[in-house]
Design an enzyme around this catalytic site. Structure first.
Site, PDB file in Angstrom:
ATOM      1  N   ASP A   3       0.876  -1.174   0.000  1.00 54.87           N
ATOM      2  CA  ASP A   3       0.000   0.000   0.000  1.00 54.87           C
ATOM      3  C   ASP A   3       0.917   1.229   0.000  1.00 54.87           C
ATOM      4  O   ASP A   3       2.138   1.108  -0.196  1.00 54.87           O
ATOM      5  CB  ASP A   3      -0.985  -0.033   1.186  1.00 54.87           C
ATOM      6  CG  ASP A   3      -0.318   0.161   2.542  1.00 54.87           C
ATOM      7  OD1 ASP A   3       0.936   0.234   2.594  1.00 54.87           O
ATOM      8  OD2 ASP A   3      -1.035   0.237   3.556  1.00 54.87           O
ATOM      9  N   THR A  58       2.994  -1.659   8.843  1.00 55.59           N
ATOM     10  CA  THR A  58       3.510  -2.549   9.890  1.00 55.59           C
ATOM     11  C   THR A  58       3.746  -3.979   9.424  1.00 55.59           C
ATOM     12  O   THR A  58       4.363  -4.761  10.158  1.00 55.59           O
ATOM     13  CB  THR A  58       2.476  -2.642  11.029  1.00 55.59           C
ATOM     14  OG1 THR A  58       1.242  -3.106  10.441  1.00 55.59           O
ATOM     15  CG2 THR A  58       2.253  -1.305  11.712  1.00 55.59           C
ATOM     16  N   HIS A 117       7.143 -31.221  11.232  1.00 56.26           N
ATOM     17  CA  HIS A 117       6.746 -29.927  10.653  1.00 56.26           C
ATOM     18  C   HIS A 117       5.684 -30.129   9.572  1.00 56.26           C
ATOM     19  O   HIS A 117       4.703 -29.395   9.508  1.00 56.26           O
ATOM     20  CB  HIS A 117       7.966 -29.207  10.062  1.00 56.26           C
ATOM     21  CG  HIS A 117       9.009 -28.879  11.085  1.00 56.26           C
ATOM     22  ND1 HIS A 117       8.709 -28.226  12.254  1.00 56.26           N
ATOM     23  CD2 HIS A 117      10.341 -29.122  11.121  1.00 56.26           C
ATOM     24  CE1 HIS A 117       9.813 -28.079  12.964  1.00 56.26           C
ATOM     25  NE2 HIS A 117      10.819 -28.626  12.304  1.00 56.26           N
TER      26      HIS A 117
HETATM   27  C1  RB5 Z   1      -1.830   2.686   6.751  1.00 52.10           C
HETATM   28  O1  RB5 Z   1      -1.885   3.868   7.480  1.00 52.10           O
HETATM   29  C2  RB5 Z   1      -1.590   1.498   7.686  1.00 52.10           C
HETATM   30  O2  RB5 Z   1      -2.672   1.307   8.521  1.00 52.10           O
HETATM   31  C3  RB5 Z   1      -1.316   0.258   6.873  1.00 52.10           C
HETATM   32  O3  RB5 Z   1      -0.237   0.486   6.025  1.00 52.10           O
HETATM   33  C4  RB5 Z   1      -0.936  -0.994   7.632  1.00 52.10           C
HETATM   34  O4  RB5 Z   1       0.127  -0.756   8.507  1.00 52.10           O
HETATM   35  C5  RB5 Z   1      -1.999  -1.747   8.253  1.00 52.10           C
HETATM   36  O5  RB5 Z   1      -1.764  -2.827   8.847  1.00 52.10           O
END
Ligand code: RB5
Length: 155
Positions: free
Chosen positions: A14, A72, A139
């Site tokens: 994103d 994240t 595994h």
């Molecule tokens: C975008 O602001 C953020 O929420 C997205 O990139 C991500 O970290 C969501 O898990």
């Protein structure tokens, strides 16, 4: 790293992962590793599930590996794991990447563009690509159990 032009890698992000995605693309190109980029193409705000979906569907069909980057690495991971055949893992260091491949046969690596610097991210990507799934029975048995859960719940 072993160069392999047959390796199927698909990468997406994103807006929050866009810069790191571009850096990882350069890194893969420098190693002559081919990849398919499904976007996004700028830092303009987007919704991470859209990219998780494209990468997850591609990985499910191709049997290759995916790389997903959001702020994240968490939202991408949640969304990607809603798809059949996908075992996505958010990795914060090379050991996470090695374990995710070796023990969990992860096929989608999720990274945080706002949590992981470029140098560490490259190390994580290299480890993820180079490490093979463990052939050890215990595994495999556990992965079979994940597949059974998928069968039961993903109608
Ligand atoms: C975008 O602001 C953020 O929420 C997205 O990139 C991500 O970290 C969501 O898990």
């Amino acid at each position: 790293m072993k160069e392999n032009s047959d390796m199927k890698i698909v990468i997406g992000s994103d807006h929050a992962g866009y810069e790191l995605k571009e850096a990882i693309k350069k890194h893969l190109s420098s190693k002559k590793i081919s990849f398919k980029d499904i976007g996004t193409d700028s830092s303009e705000s987007t919704d991470y599930p859209d990219y998780a979906k494209s990468v997850a569907l591609y990985v499910g069909k191709s049997g290759g590996l995916g790389i997903l980057i959001c702020g994240t690495g968490l939202g991408m991971c949640m969304a990607a794991n809603k798809f059949r055949e996908v075992r996505a893992a958010t990795c914060r260091d090379a050991n996470d990447a090695r374990m995710a491949r070796e023990h969990n046969n992860a096929n989608v690596l999720c990274l945080g563009g706002r949590t992981t610097d470029e140098g560490k991210a490259k190390e994580i990507v290299d480890t993820f690509i180079q490490t093979k799934a463990s052939p050890v029975d215990r595994h495999r048995k556990r992965l079979d159990k994940i597949a059974e859960i998928e069968e039961e719940n993903f109608k």
